[in-house]
Scaffold this motif. Structure first.
Motif, PDB file in Angstrom:
ATOM      1  N   UNK A 162     -11.874  15.587  64.451  1.00 38.02           N
ATOM      2  CA  UNK A 162     -11.482  16.351  65.328  1.00 38.02           C
ATOM      3  C   UNK A 162     -11.791  17.773  64.045  1.00 38.02           C
ATOM      4  N   UNK A 163     -12.050  18.753  65.119  1.00 38.13           N
ATOM      5  CA  UNK A 163     -12.486  19.888  64.690  1.00 38.13           C
ATOM      6  C   UNK A 163     -11.371  20.767  64.333  1.00 38.13           C
ATOM      7  N   UNK A 164     -11.665  21.442  63.581  1.00 38.59           N
ATOM      8  CA  UNK A 164      -9.735  22.007  62.264  1.00 38.59           C
ATOM      9  C   UNK A 164     -10.794  23.638  62.723  1.00 38.59           C
ATOM     10  N   UNK A 165      -9.821  24.241  62.739  1.00 38.46           N
ATOM     11  CA  UNK A 165     -10.110  26.362  62.583  1.00 38.46           C
ATOM     12  C   UNK A 165      -9.210  26.057  61.590  1.00 38.46           C
TER      13      UNK A 165
ATOM     14  N   UNK B   1     -12.820  33.793  65.918  1.00 33.02           N
ATOM     15  CA  UNK B   1     -13.744  33.781  66.801  1.00 33.02           C
ATOM     16  C   UNK B   1     -14.592  31.991  66.232  1.00 33.02           C
ATOM     17  N   UNK B   2     -13.534  31.132  65.956  1.00 33.28           N
ATOM     18  CA  UNK B   2     -14.120  30.013  65.114  1.00 33.28           C
ATOM     19  C   UNK B   2     -13.714  29.259  66.422  1.00 33.28           C
ATOM     20  N   UNK B   3     -14.606  28.291  66.678  1.00 33.05           N
ATOM     21  CA  UNK B   3     -13.796  26.830  67.298  1.00 33.05           C
ATOM     22  C   UNK B   3     -13.172  26.190  66.875  1.00 33.05           C
ATOM     23  N   UNK B   4     -12.151  25.408  66.817  1.00 33.90           N
ATOM     24  CA  UNK B   4     -11.712  24.106  65.894  1.00 33.90           C
ATOM     25  C   UNK B   4      -9.467  24.205  66.698  1.00 33.90           C
TER      26      UNK B   4
ATOM     27  N   UNK C 234     -15.280  20.608  59.601  1.00 35.12           N
ATOM     28  CA  UNK C 234     -14.580  21.532  59.808  1.00 35.12           C
ATOM     29  C   UNK C 234     -15.427  23.042  60.220  1.00 35.12           C
ATOM     30  N   UNK C 235     -15.963  24.399  59.786  1.00 36.18           N
ATOM     31  CA  UNK C 235     -16.433  25.239  59.401  1.00 36.18           C
ATOM     32  C   UNK C 235     -15.914  26.710  59.084  1.00 36.18           C
ATOM     33  N   UNK C 236     -15.565  26.807  57.436  1.00 33.52           N
ATOM     34  CA  UNK C 236     -14.779  27.898  57.413  1.00 33.52           C
ATOM     35  C   UNK C 236     -15.587  28.626  56.890  1.00 33.52           C
ATOM     36  N   UNK C 237     -14.664  30.177  56.992  1.00 32.46           N
ATOM     37  CA  UNK C 237     -15.014  30.927  56.574  1.00 32.46           C
ATOM     38  C   UNK C 237     -16.044  31.268  55.646  1.00 32.46           C
ATOM     39  N   UNK C 238     -17.175  32.426  55.703  1.00 27.68           N
ATOM     40  CA  UNK C 238     -17.307  32.166  54.615  1.00 27.68           C
ATOM     41  C   UNK C 238     -16.869  32.700  53.237  1.00 27.68           C
ATOM     42  N   UNK C 239     -16.978  32.559  52.372  1.00 29.57           N
ATOM     43  CA  UNK C 239     -16.210  32.799  50.927  1.00 29.57           C
ATOM     44  C   UNK C 239     -17.798  32.790  49.655  1.00 29.57           C
ATOM     45  N   UNK C 240     -17.490  33.397  48.448  1.00 30.08           N
ATOM     46  CA  UNK C 240     -18.387  33.809  47.463  1.00 30.08           C
ATOM     47  C   UNK C 240     -17.770  32.601  46.622  1.00 30.08           C
TER      48      UNK C 240
END
Length: 236
Positions: A127-130, A136-139, A165-171
């Motif tokens: 299951x893809x989770x946001x 803007x992301x699916x999940x 999941x594909x999380x928001x980018x972070x440094x």
């Protein structure tokens, strides 16, 4: 990319995953490398297979089907569909893939179940989770996750393996770990809620956050450009 360059980059990716597992005090075989081959030609997949890679991730259905048709002789190859899935593409995915990582609604799950051929094993799915709550992301959201999991677990031609999941980018490492930790905790909650389910998979971690993902329990890390080089989007 030459075969030599591909060999070097695949070796480097394996070494990076091994180092991350060691740093997290996890067994060396506790996570697998998923080579994301979208937009890359079949001959590169063939070479990666020759070098021992067996699991490949694709985002675009027709492109993947064309590659699969060229590579039917490769034994043990495992195809993962990791992109957004539209309802009109579910039959092709149900018939030609081993895994789907991007189920985020009941309709897609039911179509995959109904269209999975009886001659094949049940389709392994995540299951893809946001996890970052991005508009803007699916999940699916965390609040809807248990209900969707319960539905998928009731479908006999699907086998729910875990979450993606594909999380928001972070440094910063700590910032990277936050949404990944939430995904791990969500999987742990599902294991408690559904103790008989084979919930053993956390599909998370890409080139920029592999180390954070491994620290939070990733079992499948998805690397594309780190293995195959910069993508040519004109191939879509």
């Amino acid at each position: 990319m030459t075969d030599t360059m591909l060999s070097e980059s695949l070796t480097s990716a394996r070494e990076r995953l091994a180092a991350a597992l060691a740093a997290a005090a996890r067994p060396a075989d506790d996570a697998r490398l998923l080579a994301v081959s979208k937009t890359k030609p079949a001959h590169m997949v063939r070479e990666a297979w020759r070098l021992g890679q067996r699991e490949f991730g694709e985002n675009y259905v027709q492109e993947a089907l064309d590659k699969q048709a060229e590579l039917t002789d490769l034994e043990g190859i495992v195809w993962h569909f990791i992109g957004p899935l539209q309802a009109n593409k579910t039959r092709a995915v149900a018939e030609h893939f081993d895994w789907v990582h991007s189920i985020d609604r009941e309709r897609i799950a039911r179509r995959l179940n109904d269209q999975r051929p009886e001659r094949l094993e049940p389709l392994d799915v995540c299951l893809q989770v946001n996890a970052s709550g991005e508009v803007s992301k699916s999940g699916v959201g965390f609040d809807e996750l248990e209900s969707l999991a319960e539905t998928v677990l009731s479908l006999p031609r699907l086998r729910l393996r875990g979450l993606m999941t594909i999380p928001a980018p972070a440094q910063e490492l700590a910032r990277q770990r936050e949404p990944l930790a939430r995904l791990r905790q969500a999987l742990e909650a599902l294991r408690r809620r559904f103790p008989g389910a084979p919930l053993d998979t956390l599909s998370m971690g890409m080139s920029d956050d592999l180390e954070a993902a491994v620290l939070e329990g990733a079992t499948l890390v998805r690397l594309g450009t780190a293995i195959f080089g910069i993508r040519d989007t004109s191939r879509r």
